[in-house]
Design an enzyme around this catalytic site. Sequence first.
Site, PDB file in Angstrom:
ATOM      1  N   CYS A  37       0.795  -1.232   0.000  1.00 60.10           N
ATOM      2  CA  CYS A  37       0.000   0.000   0.000  1.00 60.10           C
ATOM      3  C   CYS A  37       0.823   1.276   0.000  1.00 60.10           C
ATOM      4  CB  CYS A  37      -0.935   0.002   1.210  1.00 60.10           C
ATOM      5  SG  CYS A  37      -2.221  -1.264   1.134  1.00 60.10           S
ATOM      6  N   ILE A  38       1.583   1.493   1.061  1.00 65.24           N
ATOM      7  CA  ILE A  38       2.171   2.812   1.290  1.00 65.24           C
ATOM      8  C   ILE A  38       3.200   3.211   0.229  1.00 65.24           C
ATOM      9  CG2 ILE A  38       3.339   4.273   2.978  1.00 65.24           C
ATOM     10  CD1 ILE A  38       2.173   2.518   5.160  1.00 65.24           C
TER      11      ILE A  38
END
Length: 439
Positions: A270-271
């Site tokens: 995600c990040i």
Amino acid sequence: MSLKQAINNFEARVGVIGLGYVGLPLAVTTALRGYPVTGFDIDQSKMDQLNAGKSYIGAVSDDELVQVIGDNRFDWTTDFAGLSGCSVIIICVPTPLTRQREPDLTFVKNTAREIAAHISPGTLVVLESTTYPGTTDEVLAPILESSGLVLGKDIFVGFSPEREDPGNKCYNTKSIPKIVAGSGEVAGELVETFYSNVVDQVVRVSTTQTAEAVKITENIFRAVNIALVNELKLVYDEMGVDVWEVIDGAATKPFGFMPFYPGPGLGGHCIPIDPFYLTWKAREYDVPTRFIELAGEINTNMPHHVIDRLRAIVDRACGKGLSASHILLVGVAYKKNVADMRESPSMKLMQLLDEAGARVSYIDPHVPEIPPMRHYSQYTARQAIDLAELERHRFDAVLVATDHDAVDYAALLDLECPVVDTRNVFARLGLSMTNVIKV
């Protein structure tokens, strides 16, 4: 019987496409709640493990898997023709970036085409893959309508972002609040009804674009704050100030501060990825995203900073360069106490060390062998050295990239070489800092 009735009566068969870190926990949780579930994936190795009753995801235990199999609530296949029998279809496929850091929706589009080829009237399709605002309505819905079925009448579309956190012992698929939205009122009601029967708390928002923006905002928030502490670390290092002590001190304030911690780079699906989905989409509206892009630049550069510091440390302690050094890399998973390798900064560290000519060995109690990955294919099947045989090797430095609890850090100190700690693990454990350098 209407689709809503079938959902409320737990008679709707649920198809989950993509049985990875998001899809498998969702499929098993849905089956445990009483729905019949069929999982779809193109990876035969996953099918083989499921056939053996073995979970390959830490969030799903073998016992849970055996339970839903024994109750005839969960089966799996690589044949997407089975989608024709599903009344609810949930898409949990990867949304990576291209080499140019642009969104790669290949998996979403291919999955949508498979659904369009097999979908039956009266079906709800929900996208869970993280993406930019507008994807559900602008990309997914038109492909589904190519089936000849009418959106809002024959088929219904929604978005509900995944919120999995590998290794989190406090929250799981069932207990994490679920954001939901539909394309239109009827679709929104169907999405809300389904997830209300699966998870503990559902939070409905007005549009799929809003739901998509919620997820991407959560991850940008983390990325930007991690970039901030990474930059603070660089500044405070030059001043001789311990950033870890600074953060711990600031965290004692009961309001107005939330602790984030520096590291050797960003990992996870995600990040490191999601912020660039929004920066790409923002260009369509001629809106600059300088803050987000700067955060990405800082985080992306952290592995290079770590290797630069390691190079100087080895040269000072051993009188030789990295090209003549043997480095022990501690931890290759992106996060402590899990085996998740997605976007792990350790792989970038390993690559940079290799490019510098260093000999690199690694230990990781959760990753005895590096699995195939989208990038860094050159490391596939590389094996960890035996933890019990560390003293048989001669290392010029130890680089701690992931601070797994199962590592014997005192034994690393016994190797009598510089230890470069990017996670502050030695100070946290109260171990000797004589040979430890925080980076």
